[in-house]
Design a protein around this motif. Structure first.
Motif, mmCIF file in Angstrom:
data_model
loop_
_atom_site.group_PDB
_atom_site.id
_atom_site.type_symbol
_atom_site.label_atom_id
_atom_site.label_comp_id
_atom_site.label_asym_id
_atom_site.label_seq_id
_atom_site.Cartn_x
_atom_site.Cartn_y
_atom_site.Cartn_z
ATOM 1 N N CYS A 160 0.840 -1.210 0.000
ATOM 2 C CA CYS A 160 0.000 0.000 0.000
ATOM 3 C C CYS A 160 0.869 1.251 0.000
ATOM 4 N N HIS A 161 1.889 1.273 0.836
ATOM 5 C CA HIS A 161 2.777 2.435 0.896
ATOM 6 C C HIS A 161 3.545 2.602 -0.412
ATOM 7 N N GLN A 162 3.939 1.501 -1.022
ATOM 8 C CA GLN A 162 4.627 1.568 -2.304
ATOM 9 C C GLN A 162 3.697 2.152 -3.373
ATOM 10 N N ILE A 163 2.457 1.705 -3.396
ATOM 11 C CA ILE A 163 1.486 2.218 -4.360
ATOM 12 C C ILE A 163 1.238 3.707 -4.126
ATOM 13 N N GLN A 164 1.117 4.114 -2.861
ATOM 14 C CA GLN A 164 0.921 5.526 -2.548
ATOM 15 C C GLN A 164 2.063 6.358 -3.103
ATOM 16 N N SER A 165 3.264 5.933 -2.876
ATOM 17 C CA SER A 165 4.440 6.654 -3.356
ATOM 18 C C SER A 165 4.449 6.746 -4.880
ATOM 19 N N GLU A 166 4.174 5.626 -5.532
ATOM 20 C CA GLU A 166 4.193 5.599 -6.991
ATOM 21 C C GLU A 166 3.052 6.412 -7.595
ATOM 22 N N LEU A 167 1.865 6.375 -6.988
ATOM 23 C CA LEU A 167 0.754 7.187 -7.476
ATOM 24 C C LEU A 167 1.120 8.670 -7.455
ATOM 25 N N CYS A 168 1.714 9.111 -6.361
ATOM 26 C CA CYS A 168 2.101 10.518 -6.244
ATOM 27 C C CYS A 168 3.208 10.871 -7.234
ATOM 28 N N LYS A 169 4.100 9.947 -7.493
ATOM 29 C CA LYS A 169 5.214 10.197 -8.400
ATOM 30 C C LYS A 169 4.760 10.254 -9.861
ATOM 31 N N HIS A 170 3.809 9.408 -10.241
ATOM 32 C CA HIS A 170 3.428 9.258 -11.639
ATOM 33 C C HIS A 170 2.201 10.058 -12.058
ATOM 34 N N THR A 171 1.537 10.745 -11.134
ATOM 35 C CA THR A 171 0.329 11.494 -11.491
ATOM 36 C C THR A 171 0.471 12.954 -11.098
ATOM 37 N N LYS A 172 -0.345 13.785 -11.725
ATOM 38 C CA LYS A 172 -0.338 15.212 -11.412
ATOM 39 C C LYS A 172 -1.421 15.568 -10.400
ATOM 40 N N SER A 173 -2.530 14.838 -10.426
ATOM 41 C CA SER A 173 -3.684 15.243 -9.630
ATOM 42 C C SER A 173 -3.844 14.488 -8.314
ATOM 43 N N ILE A 174 -3.055 13.463 -8.070
ATOM 44 C CA ILE A 174 -3.191 12.677 -6.839
ATOM 45 C C ILE A 174 -2.054 13.037 -5.891
ATOM 46 N N GLN A 175 -2.424 13.484 -4.705
ATOM 47 C CA GLN A 175 -1.458 13.865 -3.680
ATOM 48 C C GLN A 175 -1.482 12.836 -2.548
ATOM 49 N N GLU A 176 -0.425 12.801 -1.768
ATOM 50 C CA GLU A 176 -0.312 11.818 -0.681
ATOM 51 C C GLU A 176 -1.491 11.887 0.279
ATOM 52 N N GLU A 177 -1.954 13.101 0.595
ATOM 53 C CA GLU A 177 -3.056 13.242 1.553
ATOM 54 C C GLU A 177 -4.401 12.807 0.965
ATOM 55 N N ASP A 178 -4.466 12.558 -0.342
ATOM 56 C CA ASP A 178 -5.689 12.083 -0.986
ATOM 57 C C ASP A 178 -5.874 10.579 -0.838
ATOM 58 N N ILE A 179 -4.881 9.882 -0.339
ATOM 59 C CA ILE A 179 -4.898 8.416 -0.295
ATOM 60 C C ILE A 179 -5.104 7.923 1.133
ATOM 61 N N SER A 180 -6.048 7.009 1.300
ATOM 62 C CA SER A 180 -6.327 6.414 2.601
ATOM 63 C C SER A 180 -6.121 4.905 2.515
ATOM 64 N N PHE A 181 -5.779 4.304 3.641
ATOM 65 C CA PHE A 181 -5.594 2.859 3.712
ATOM 66 C C PHE A 181 -6.628 2.274 4.653
ATOM 67 N N LEU A 182 -7.162 1.143 4.285
ATOM 68 C CA LEU A 182 -8.045 0.376 5.145
ATOM 69 C C LEU A 182 -7.387 -0.990 5.290
ATOM 70 N N THR A 183 -6.928 -1.275 6.490
ATOM 71 C CA THR A 183 -6.192 -2.525 6.709
ATOM 72 C C THR A 183 -6.775 -3.265 7.911
#
Length: 64
Positions: free
Chosen positions: A37-60
């Motif tokens: 999940c943390h890896q995906i969060q990092s990659e989403l923020c790196k590869h997109t313009k509109s998705i920021q780290e604070e936009d991502i939530s985890f349900l575990t």
């Protein structure tokens, strides 16, 4: 699929396209562990313009 084959980059682009095209503010991405999940969060923020780290939530279930 092999490590480094671009799976997460493609998933990031598809997620961003989905969010923009559908004017949605949510997408569900399933992952087998909190570490992934943390890896995906990092990659989403790196590869997109509109998705920021604070936009991502985890349900575990609480295990790492």
């Amino acid at each position: 699929m092999a490590t480094g084959s671009g799976k997460t980059a493609i998933m990031s682009a598809l997620t961003e396209m989905f969010l923009n095209a559908n004017q949605s503010n949510r997408a569900l991405i399933l992952a087998p562990s909190l570490q992934i999940c943390h890896q995906i969060q990092s990659e989403l923020c790196k590869h997109t313009k509109s998705i920021q780290e604070e936009d991502i939530s985890f349900l575990t279930e609480g295990r790492e």
